[in-house]
Design a protein around this motif. Structure first.
Motif, PDB file in Angstrom:
ATOM      1  N   GLU A 154      -1.728   0.631  -4.868  1.00 28.79           N
ATOM      2  CA  GLU A 154      -2.412  -0.195  -3.877  1.00 28.79           C
ATOM      3  C   GLU A 154      -2.655  -1.541  -4.535  1.00 28.79           C
ATOM      4  O   GLU A 154      -3.147  -1.597  -5.664  1.00 28.79           O
ATOM      5  CB  GLU A 154      -3.763   0.437  -3.490  1.00 28.79           C
ATOM      6  CG  GLU A 154      -4.523  -0.309  -2.404  1.00 28.79           C
ATOM      7  CD  GLU A 154      -3.791  -0.273  -1.063  1.00 28.79           C
ATOM      8  OE1 GLU A 154      -3.330   0.806  -0.662  1.00 28.79           O
ATOM      9  OE2 GLU A 154      -3.663  -1.347  -0.456  1.00 28.79           O
ATOM     10  N   SER A 208       0.859  -1.190   0.000  1.00 30.02           N
ATOM     11  CA  SER A 208       0.000   0.000   0.000  1.00 30.02           C
ATOM     12  C   SER A 208       0.891   1.234   0.000  1.00 30.02           C
ATOM     13  O   SER A 208       2.012   1.192   0.505  1.00 30.02           O
ATOM     14  CB  SER A 208      -0.843   0.054   1.276  1.00 30.02           C
ATOM     15  OG  SER A 208      -1.736  -1.016   1.350  1.00 30.02           O
ATOM     16  N   SER A 209       0.368   2.345  -0.535  1.00 27.52           N
ATOM     17  CA  SER A 209       1.110   3.591  -0.448  1.00 27.52           C
ATOM     18  C   SER A 209       0.141   4.760  -0.407  1.00 27.52           C
ATOM     19  O   SER A 209      -1.025   4.616  -0.774  1.00 27.52           O
ATOM     20  CB  SER A 209       2.099   3.733  -1.624  1.00 27.52           C
ATOM     21  OG  SER A 209       1.441   3.596  -2.864  1.00 27.52           O
ATOM     22  N   SER A 243       4.630   4.272   2.714  1.00 30.40           N
ATOM     23  CA  SER A 243       4.472   2.956   2.079  1.00 30.40           C
ATOM     24  C   SER A 243       4.398   1.907   3.167  1.00 30.40           C
ATOM     25  O   SER A 243       5.072   2.023   4.198  1.00 30.40           O
ATOM     26  CB  SER A 243       5.679   2.618   1.201  1.00 30.40           C
ATOM     27  OG  SER A 243       5.701   3.443   0.085  1.00 30.40           O
ATOM     28  N   PHE A 244       3.604   0.883   2.906  1.00 31.61           N
ATOM     29  CA  PHE A 244       3.533  -0.233   3.851  1.00 31.61           C
ATOM     30  C   PHE A 244       3.425  -1.539   3.083  1.00 31.61           C
ATOM     31  O   PHE A 244       2.691  -1.639   2.094  1.00 31.61           O
ATOM     32  CB  PHE A 244       2.317  -0.087   4.780  1.00 31.61           C
ATOM     33  CG  PHE A 244       2.131  -1.288   5.676  1.00 31.61           C
ATOM     34  CD1 PHE A 244       2.943  -1.467   6.788  1.00 31.61           C
ATOM     35  CD2 PHE A 244       1.188  -2.263   5.376  1.00 31.61           C
ATOM     36  CE1 PHE A 244       2.794  -2.586   7.603  1.00 31.61           C
ATOM     37  CE2 PHE A 244       1.029  -3.384   6.187  1.00 31.61           C
ATOM     38  CZ  PHE A 244       1.832  -3.547   7.298  1.00 31.61           C
ATOM     39  N   ALA A 258      -0.214   2.937   5.540  1.00 33.16           N
ATOM     40  CA  ALA A 258       0.468   3.816   4.584  1.00 33.16           C
ATOM     41  C   ALA A 258       0.039   5.265   4.784  1.00 33.16           C
ATOM     42  O   ALA A 258       0.862   6.181   4.756  1.00 33.16           O
ATOM     43  CB  ALA A 258       0.173   3.355   3.153  1.00 33.16           C
TER      44      ALA A 258
END
Lengths: 155, 784
Positions: free
Chosen positions: B526, B468-469, B612-613, B541
């Protein structure tokens, strides 16, 4: 397909439209008048997403031929709010959480509006029955029923 | 003077703020894909489909269709033979040399009107040599069954999918833990049963719509009603040999998804046409009938379950063999099978487990993701078996569940250590809500009344590295824009993200703008809007992006004021110093910066935060034993209980009271959580009472809302008690984990258990239609 010239009132405004004879009211609203708030969910009168008010009654606009609308008065979701003031139904649908994906919402609002126009004090059963033809896959319906009850109370 | 550090104002996280998308939706202004205007150059697509469930496609003659005035182009499988798929590349845009289900696209027409495109379909001539078909996954899995995919060994897939070439098995997930054979003799009670769960359809009220436009260089823009703009970009770019950056996907509001608008279903078709008529947008909109039988279905499932416990009710062993009716193409469905496999014990601590979760090709519509991703089907069987076991040893069902539900520190059947979870509290809450243990009188003499309960769990099912971002952009009018790539499909994610951004930054909720459309050219990446993962993953994120912006703001002000950023805070849109008691509204400098003293220039500049994640800690599992350190990120658990009545004269089931509770970690917006719980319960109830595809030799007999009924206003209980508990998730934003899918997972089992309690008759296989219940009551001699 030959065109029919029809004159009708939509949300209080007089419209003159040339439509093919096989077009539905739904097609005319969306494709000639750009009133895309009215949704197409099945095109066969089964889901209620295309509900509008025609001469005071809720109808599935996918089941009405445009050519039948000569002289008719139509209300769509775009005609519910007046000068930026939301209709009580819109206000309470927002406040009670009766809207998720929103695709059934215009049809729900118009079915409910027609109910309140003919019966300002509906029972919970009256509301459930009036909305039985409006399918919603998201909300589970109860918040919609509550919204209509609240709108009826201030109607 | 140093002022006391004030308690931070409460902030919007945890508040039931109003959704930020509903004013548009209530006024008809919200734009869905079908609402976008494309002008007179727009062409309309229709699709020629296979009329048979299985056969060799010998000839597709499109010459007469091409000659029809108004037809602009016709494409077939020969034009685009590349295979695509999210987890197993087994499906082409159109059938190439074999058809595998009724309704499979064989050719497509683009014409100046929909009527002409439809008329052209009748002019396409097909020659198909019919083959024996497979309609039962258990039979289809056997050696010697007619083979649907002789090329299975060549299909590309990630290393966690296990096809068995030479059979119809496209994935076989196994767990081997402990020793089930040694455990059976120690059991005081064993229940062995077979449960069948039918195919159901998502039926979002908006059918799938996609519009494609190719420019003269072959760059493609796709407007699509999708949960997965970025996954579509990746898959479609490969299929059509276009660089990902030249495959632009624009996604407006989605009129309901529930899984069926994830991945790619029909969106390749308008692209296939648009590439042949460059400059013309081509629109393809599924009819409601097509939506039923050509869209992803929730796979049918046959569960063979054997579960045993000791005399005190402690679960000792489970053997679970699942045959998933994957349909003609299982590109997405193979991962439903995997999820059903690794979660196959349900939320129970069972020391000996043998699981085989088997995805089988059949000549039925293709299976795919459906809200719950295999969990509703699995729990339908498993939670009825738990009910039966409790009955068998004479134990109260609530007590039995509480004795066996998984707890923090327990080892999950895949070897992972379970995190803390409040499932026992959920059980207590729902049991109390329906007065569990109290026998209620029926409301009329012709009725039978009973109660049922079921628990559940579900983990986000996704590749281990789904990311994700987010981007946070500060504006000079006191607002901020949060850009995300996750989709608003009705669940309220735009609202939850605004709350997280506001809370993290110290800005008012009303100042945060989150809106569509999601555009792969401008929105941050995403993976997909699926798996109840956005609140958690995209939320992380957004939180990181907001933290980044916050730090930049504090650093800038600290520099200007010659203070330490640690002494500064942002509250309600104003930067304040706890040390100097200075303050300045954020809007005054987040775009234009701050002047240095004595007109010596400026510092700062437009503030943009990024985040970001991606979970980095999900590990692989052993292919033979299903064991590994961490199969999933986490599990959301919960429980449901119902109080029902059966009309003996009609068999009609009515839900009088329903209660549901889930451990959501942290409810970012409690009212939206309740909305998911209520809507999910009704969708589950609808699937339990009414829904099932009537598939007869591959023909879908009920592809309309008249024949495939879903719950209406008249069917739902007047009140659904929606509750939650909050055991914080260590890797979630503010402790949150997802709850979008979970509310429908335990519902079929809870209702089946209630029917048993009311009537004494166990009806295992949904749907529990009035007819089925009535006939079961007749068979049992309860009604004459």
């Amino acid at each position: 397909m030959s065109l029919h010239r029809i004159t009708l009132k939509v949300n209080g405004s007089t419209e003159i439209v040339d439509v093919p004879g096989n077009w539905t009211l739904l097609q005319m609203l969306r494709e000639k008048l750009a009133l895309t708030g009215t949704k197409n969910g099945c095109a066969s009168g089964e889901c209620g997403a295309c509900t509008v008010i025609m001469n005071g009654d809720a109808v599935n606009s996918c089941m009405v031929l445009a050519a039948e609308c000569e002289g008719a008065e139509i209300i769509t979701v775009e005609g519910l709010s007046k000068e930026g003031q939301l209709d009580a139904l819109q206000k309470f649908m927002i406040e009670t959480g009766g809207i998720q994906c929103g695709f059934c919402t215009p049809g729900v609002l118009l079915s409910a509006k027609a109910l309140l126009m003919r019966n300002p004090n509906p029972s919970e059963y009256d509301i459930r029955e009036a909305l039985a033809g409006n399918l919603c896959r998201c909300t589970g319906y109860n918040r919609i029923i509550t919204a209509v009850q609240k709108a009826a109370a201030v109607h | 003077m140093v002022v006391a550090r004030k308690e931070k104002t409460a902030g919007p996280v945890g508040q039931s703020v109003l959704r930020n998308d509903v004013l548009e939706k209530a006024t008809g202004a919200a734009v869905y894909t079908d609402d976008i205007q494309f002008g007179p150059g727009l062409l309309f697509a229709r699709v020629k489909r296979s009329p048979v469930p299985h056969g060799i496609l010998k000839k597709v003659d499109v010459s007469k269709a091409l000659a029809l005035p108004g037809v602009k182009c016709v494409v077939t499988g020969k034009d685009y033979p590349d295979l695509m798929g999210l987890y197993l590349k087994d499906r082409a845009t159109f059938a190439v040399d074999r058809v595998r289900f009724i309704g499979e696209p064989v050719a497509a027409v683009a014409a100046v009107t929909e009527e002409i495109a439809e008329a052209a379909l009748d002019l396409i001539e097909l020659e198909i040599e019919e083959l024996p078909a497979v309609f039962d996954p258990e039979l289809g899995a056997q050696k010697g069954a007619p083979l649907l995919h002789p090329d299975l060994e060549n299909y590309v897939h990630p290393n966690f999918i296990f096809p068995e070439p030479g059979t119809n098995i496209s994935n076989h997930f196994k767990i081997r833990r402990g020793d089930v054979e040694a455990a059976w003799p120690k059991c005081a009670a064993i229940v062995e049963t077979k449960v069948r769960v039918p195919h159901i359809q998502h039926v979002p009220i908006e059918t799938h719509v996609a519009v494609a436009l190719a420019d003269d260089k072959g760059k493609v823009t796709l407007w699509s009603s999708t949960q997965s703009p970025f996954a579509q970009r990746a898959m479609l770019a490969k299929t059509f040999h276009v660089p990902e950056s030249d495959m632009r996907v624009i996604a407006t509001y989605v009129g309901g998804g529930f899984g069926c608008k994830a991945g790619v279903t029909m969106e390749a078709i308008p692209i296939a046409l648009a590439l042949k008529v460059k400059g013309h947008p081509v629109k393809f909109r599924l009819t409601r009938e097509e939506e039923f039988y050509t869209n992803f279905v929730r796979q049918g499932l046959i569960l063979n379950l054997k579960v045993g416990c000791d005399k005190d009710g402690n679960l000792l062993a489970m053997e679970n063999t699942m045959y998933w009716d994957g349909g003609a193409y299982t590109e997405y469905g193979v991962n439903v099978t995997r999820a059903g496999g690794y979660s196959s014990t349900g939320p129970f601590d069972i020391p000996n487990v043998k699981t085989d979760s088997i995805c089988v090709y059949t000549n039925h519509p293709s299976g795919g993701p459906y809200r719950g991703f295999g969990m509703s089907e699995l729990h339908t069987g498993l939670l009825q078996v738990m009910d039966m076991l409790a009955e068998k040893i004479g134990m109260d069902k609530v007590e039995f569940l509480k004795k066996n539900v998984i707890q923090g520190g327990d080892t999950v059947a895949t070897g992972m250590t379970m995190h803390e979870t409040g499932i026992k509290e959920c059980v207590d809450k729902v049991a109390a809500a329906i007065d569990w243990g109290k026998k209620e009188a029926p409301t009329a003499p012709n009725k039978l009344r009973g109660k049922g309960i079921a628990v559940m769990w579900k983990a986000p099912a996704m590749p281990p590295n789904a990311g994700s971002s987010a981007i946070v952009k500060m504006n000079s009018d006191g607002t901020l824009d949060v850009s995300i790539g996750g989709q608003e499909i009705g669940q309220g994610t735009f609202t939850a993200m605004a709350q997280i951004a506001a809370q993290t930054l110290g800005m008012p909720y009303d100042a945060v703008r989150v809106s569509g459309p999601i555009d792969t050219k401008y929105s941050p990446y995403e993976w997909q809007t699926v798996a109840s993962r956005l609140t958690w993953s995209m939320g992380n994120a957004v939180r990181l992006a907001a933290q980044d912006a916050r730090q930049k703001i504090l650093n800038l002000v600290a520099e200007a004021w010659k203070e330490d950023p640690k002494d500064l805070d942002i509250q309600d849109g104003v930067v304040i110093s706890y040390k100097s008691e200075e303050s300045i509204p954020v809007k005054d400098f987040v775009v234009y910066g701050l002047p240095k003293e004595n007109d010596q220039g400026w510092i700062g500049g437009p503030i943009v935060g990024t985040g970001s994640f991606m979970p980095t800690y999900v590990t692989g599992l052993d292919p033979e034993t299903g064991q590994g350190p961490r199969a999933v990120v986490h599990y959301t658990t919960g429980a449901q209980a119902v109080d029902i009545e059966i009309d003996k004269e009609t068999g009609r089931l009515e839900v009088l009271r329903a209660a549901a509770a889930f451990d959501v970690g942290k409810a970012i917006n409690p009212d939206l959580v309740a909305g998911q719980i209520e809507g999910g319960f009704v969708q589950g109830m609808s699937s339990a009472m009414f829904e099932g595809a009537m598939l007869e030799n591959g023909v879908w007999r009920n592809p309309s809302f008249v024949d495939y009924r879903i719950a209406t206003t008249m069917d739902v209980p007047p009140k659904i008690d929606a509750m939650f508990v909050e055991t914080a998730q260590d890797d979630g934003p503010y402790g949150a984990r997802g709850v979008g899918e979970h509310p429908m997972v335990p519902t079929i089992a809870a209702l089946a258990n209630a029917i048993k309690d009311a009537t004494g008759v166990r009806i295992t296989n949904p749907p529990f239609s009035a007819e089925k219940i009535y006939l079961a009551l007749v068979d049992a001699g309860i009604v004459k």
